[in-house]
Design an enzyme around this catalytic site. Structure first.
Site, PDB file in Angstrom:
ATOM      1  N   ASP A 122      -2.244   6.279  -3.844  1.00 58.79           N
ATOM      2  CA  ASP A 122      -1.279   5.822  -2.644  1.00 58.79           C
ATOM      3  C   ASP A 122      -0.571   4.320  -3.486  1.00 58.79           C
ATOM      4  OD1 ASP A 122      -3.119   3.576  -2.031  1.00 58.79           O
ATOM      5  OD2 ASP A 122      -2.166   3.057  -0.626  1.00 58.79           O
ATOM      6  N   ASP A 141      -5.795   2.449  -3.943  1.00 56.71           N
ATOM      7  CA  ASP A 141      -7.300   2.169  -2.961  1.00 56.71           C
ATOM      8  C   ASP A 141      -7.245   3.867  -2.201  1.00 56.71           C
ATOM      9  OD1 ASP A 141      -5.078   1.729  -0.963  1.00 56.71           O
ATOM     10  OD2 ASP A 141      -5.966  -0.082  -0.466  1.00 56.71           O
ATOM     11  N   ARG A 142      -6.049   4.749  -1.633  1.00 60.37           N
ATOM     12  CA  ARG A 142      -6.132   5.924  -1.016  1.00 60.37           C
ATOM     13  C   ARG A 142      -6.546   6.909  -1.043  1.00 60.37           C
ATOM     14  NH1 ARG A 142      -3.394   5.453   4.268  1.00 60.37           N
ATOM     15  NH2 ARG A 142      -3.770   3.323   4.815  1.00 60.37           N
ATOM     16  N   LYS A 183     -11.365   0.054  -0.880  1.00 60.75           N
ATOM     17  CA  LYS A 183     -11.376   1.094  -0.933  1.00 60.75           C
ATOM     18  C   LYS A 183     -10.847   1.647  -2.765  1.00 60.75           C
ATOM     19  CE  LYS A 183      -7.132   2.094   2.138  1.00 60.75           C
ATOM     20  NZ  LYS A 183      -7.687   0.811   2.496  1.00 60.75           N
ATOM     21  N   SER A 209       0.236  -1.278  -0.048  1.00 62.33           N
ATOM     22  CA  SER A 209       0.071  -0.131  -0.289  1.00 62.33           C
ATOM     23  C   SER A 209       0.864   1.190  -0.121  1.00 62.33           C
ATOM     24  CB  SER A 209      -0.559   0.241   1.350  1.00 62.33           C
ATOM     25  OG  SER A 209      -1.857   0.772   0.904  1.00 62.33           O
ATOM     26  N   HIS A 210       0.817   2.000   0.962  1.00 62.99           N
ATOM     27  CA  HIS A 210       1.108   3.395   0.939  1.00 62.99           C
ATOM     28  C   HIS A 210       2.597   3.427   1.536  1.00 62.99           C
ATOM     29  CE1 HIS A 210      -0.178   2.255   4.403  1.00 62.99           C
ATOM     30  NE2 HIS A 210      -0.157   2.877   5.000  1.00 62.99           N
ATOM     31  N   ASP A 251      -0.816   1.073  -3.818  1.00 65.10           N
ATOM     32  CA  ASP A 251      -2.068   1.020  -4.893  1.00 65.10           C
ATOM     33  C   ASP A 251      -3.023   1.427  -4.987  1.00 65.10           C
ATOM     34  OD1 ASP A 251      -2.704   0.941  -1.793  1.00 65.10           O
ATOM     35  OD2 ASP A 251      -3.933  -1.002  -2.038  1.00 65.10           O
TER      36      ASP A 251
HETATM   37  C1  VG1 Z   1      -3.897   2.135   8.077  1.00 62.46           C
HETATM   38  C2  VG1 Z   1      -5.104   2.824   8.200  1.00 62.46           C
HETATM   39  C3  VG1 Z   1      -6.481   1.813   7.952  1.00 62.46           C
HETATM   40  C4  VG1 Z   1      -6.186   0.869   6.863  1.00 62.46           C
HETATM   41  C5  VG1 Z   1      -5.319   0.464   6.813  1.00 62.46           C
HETATM   42  C6  VG1 Z   1      -4.503  -0.315   5.484  1.00 62.46           C
HETATM   43  O1  VG1 Z   1      -3.846   0.131   9.283  1.00 62.46           O
HETATM   44  O2  VG1 Z   1      -4.995   3.221   9.862  1.00 62.46           O
HETATM   45  O3  VG1 Z   1      -7.394   3.110   8.193  1.00 62.46           O
HETATM   46  O4  VG1 Z   1      -7.405   0.415   6.136  1.00 62.46           O
HETATM   47  O5  VG1 Z   1      -3.899   0.836   6.535  1.00 62.46           O
HETATM   48  O6  VG1 Z   1      -5.095   0.597   3.959  1.00 62.46           O
HETATM   49  P1  VG1 Z   1      -3.419   0.569  10.428  1.00 62.46           P
HETATM   50  O7  VG1 Z   1      -3.697  -0.363  11.233  1.00 62.46           O
HETATM   51  O8  VG1 Z   1      -1.794   0.465  10.055  1.00 62.46           O
HETATM   52  O9  VG1 Z   1      -4.043   2.168  11.647  1.00 62.46           O
HETATM   53  V1  VG1 Z   1      -3.410   0.600   2.892  1.00 62.46           V
HETATM   54  O10 VG1 Z   1      -4.281   1.228   1.792  1.00 62.46           O
HETATM   55  O11 VG1 Z   1      -3.119  -0.367   3.245  1.00 62.46           O
HETATM   56  O12 VG1 Z   1      -4.559  -0.895   1.882  1.00 62.46           O
HETATM   57 CO    CO Z   2      -3.726   1.320  -0.251  1.00 65.22          CO
END
Ligand code: VG1
Ligand code: CO
Length: 544
Positions: free
Chosen positions: A278, A282-283, A377, A114-115, A280
């Site tokens: 981000d 989704d953000r 998302k 992800s990010h 991937d």
């Molecule tokens: C974080 C965010 C959460 C989100 C998750 C995956 O998790 O707070 O809201 O769903 O990342 O996002 P955490 O447990 O680190 O707070 V992503 O864009 O990885 O799919």
């Molecule tokens: Co993501």
């Protein structure tokens, strides 16, 4: 010459139970057998892949190309029927979710952290989504975790790499590998949901936008849709070519990591609208000229105006937000007379509500917004819904927000992250809060009186499952709130997230600087949680 190997192996230190994917340093994934072991654990946990159709792709980060080949060979060795893979091994998370649904696949494997930054010294990740296109529920992730603890062998085909650069079908020891255009189906879905004519007119009228793809997967999607289909001028999409290390940056769309975009949007000649996505895809991050829109506000504004887009013209069934997300969206649900749900952090908790048709729009404070069109998302979806709304309202973002706050009140909001703190200390801080939460109501801190305090437990109204210990919620009289929880996605030590919220109904107090508005809540959080003492830090690493 191909042959199937059965490789003896050992249990691995795998994913944390309760998290929907595995995220580790890339080098951990690259250690011999590690990726194979986790892939085998996933395959075993879903009852094998024989005869199944899977979707496969990732955000293009370092090791994506190698991992795709390994997973294809393992699926082929274990008699999968077909794997639908994005050209070059590329698929954004929402595009993968859409493909699983559209093609009636049994599930999909998405490669991304992800990010989190990418590269040989950064992070890699892998997650499994089920047939509804959404992140695997806890029952499945718990089975995956259990398999990682007892694995003794995996099966893989020994053969050459599949050419993923050309579209079309090839056979891998009897399994069909179908290489598809990663953008086409997704772009078609977006055109069905939104009023593309109205958005086209908006751009034709001189509306200017800057979309920062942050060198990540949305580059090709945004370029095709915004510049290709909607006629935005060339150059609207910046950093649009995905790179294995995201140009050396964090593909995390927030004011800290998307500082270039913030600077451009606060400059003299700022465009009308700014957005970012981000790693991937989704953000999303939304910025107007001279104004940053918090994800919590964005969710509320999108929900209140969704009817302006064709897909939501008939209204929303309900709105869901993750627990730490501000309660701005609840006020919109209340006014619309629809259901409002508060779920634990993580998109997987929205799945049942979406599948049951109980909610249409969902969001998280961490820049995640989406709807029932997929089961993830969706960054570009949020950007396009904003564009659709802007095309219909013809008002600056700033004005849309002010009007929203005047109607519903403003939920000032900020999140403070304390990163890479020793795990024991972080656990001790949270445990102490759990222990004292029963005594907090009635006590005052910095002039704020605690009204309620608990460790959030979620009862899923659709399947009745329970998820306990999802974060400490402390509500104050007057609508302010502090939430504290530990991240489940970090790869180094623990990350403490402190979510701060203050509700303000009075329009004469809607223009305060956020830090100033939240100062008493921040001070109260410190007094209650003793963050400095436990973490040894006197300020957060990241404030969003
Ligand atoms: C974080 C965010 C959460 C989100 C998750 C995956 O998790 O707070 O809201 O769903 O990342 O996002 P955490 O447990 O680190 O707070 V992503 O864009 O990885 O799919
Ligand atoms: Co993501």
């Amino acid at each position: 010459m191909t042959r199937i190997l059965t490789v003896p192996t050992q249990p691995i230190e795998g994913q944390k139970p309760g998290t929907s994917g595995l995220r580790k340093k890339t080098k951990v994934f690259m250690t011999p057998h590690y990726l194979e072991n986790f892939t085998q654990s996933v395959f075993d946990a879903i009852g094998g892949v024989a005869g199944k159709v899977l979707v496969l792709g990732g955000d293009g980060r370092f090791f994506n190309d190698r991992a795709v080949q390994v997973i294809l060979r393992m699926a082929a060795a274990q008699d999968a029927l077909r794997v639908i893979v994005g050209q070059g091994g590329i698929l954004s998370t929402p595009a993968a979710s859409n493909l699983i649904r559209k093609r009636g696949a049994n599930g999909g494997v998405i490669l991304s952290a992800s990010h989190n930054p990418g590269g040989i010294d950064e992070d890699f990740g892998m997650k499994y989504n089920g047939e509804n296109g959404g992140p695997a529920p806890e029952s499945v992730t718990d089975r995956i975790f259990a398999r990682t603890q007892e694995l003794t062998e995996y099966k893989i085909l020994e053969t050459e790499d599949v050419d993923l650069s050309a579209l079309g079908e090839v056979s891998l020891a009897g399994m069909v590998v179908e290489v598809i255009d990663p953008v086409a189906d997704y772009a078609k879905l977006m055109a069905e949901l939104f009023d593309f004519d109205a958005i086209r007119n908006l751009f034709a009228g001189g509306f200017r936008m800057r979309f920062d793809a942050m060198h990540a997967v949305t580059g090709p999607y945004a370029t095709a849709i915004l510049e290709g289909m909607l006629g935005a001028p060339a150059g609207t999409v910046v950093n649009g070519t995905p790179s294995p290390d995201f140009g050396g940056g964090h593909p995390d769309p927030n004011p800290v990591w998307a500082k270039d975009l913030m600077d451009a949007m606060f400059a003299e000649d700022a465009p009308d609208f700014g957005a970012a996505s981000d790693g991937d895809g989704d953000r999303n991050m939304i910025v107007g000229r001279g104004i940053y829109v918090t994800p919590s506000d964005s969710l509320a504004v999108l929900a209140a105006n969704a009817h302006l887009a064709p897909a939501y013209a008939k209204g929303l069934a309900g709105i869901a937000r993750s627990m730490p997300t501000s309660r701005a969206a609840d006020r919109v649900a209340e006014k619309l007379g629809i259901e409002a749900h508060e779920t634990p952090t993580g998109w997987k908790f929205f799945g049942n509500l979406l599948d049951a048709g109980r909610v249409t729009i969902c969001g998280e404070e961490s820049a995640g917004t989406g709807s029932d069109h997929v089961r993830e998302k969706d960054g570009l979806w949020a950007v396009l819904l904003w564009l659709n709304i802007l095309a219909r309202r013809i008002e600056p973002v700033q004005q849309i927000l002010s009007a929203h706050w005047a109607e519903y009140g403003r939920n000032y909001y900020s999140r403070h992250d304390y990163e890479a703190i020793p795990t024991e200390r972080a656990n001790a801080l949270v445990q102490r809060l759990r222990d004292i939460s029963g005594d907090l109501p009635g006590q005052s801190f910095q002039g704020l009186t605690v009204e309620s305090a608990d460790d959030f437990a979620y009862h899923d109204p659709v399947d009745g499952s329970q998820s306990a210990r999802q974060g400490i919620r402390i509500g104050f009289k007057g609508g302010s709130r502090v939430v504290m929880r530990l991240s489940g996605t970090g790869t180094e030590g623990a990350t403490l997230r402190v979510y701060l919220e203050r509700y303000e109904l009075d329009p004469s107090r809607h223009d305060l600087p956020v830090e100033e508005a939240l100062a008493p809540v921040i001070a109260a959080a410190e007094d209650i949680a003793l963050i400095r003492e436990f973490t040894g830090r006197d300020r957060p690493d990241v404030t969003t």
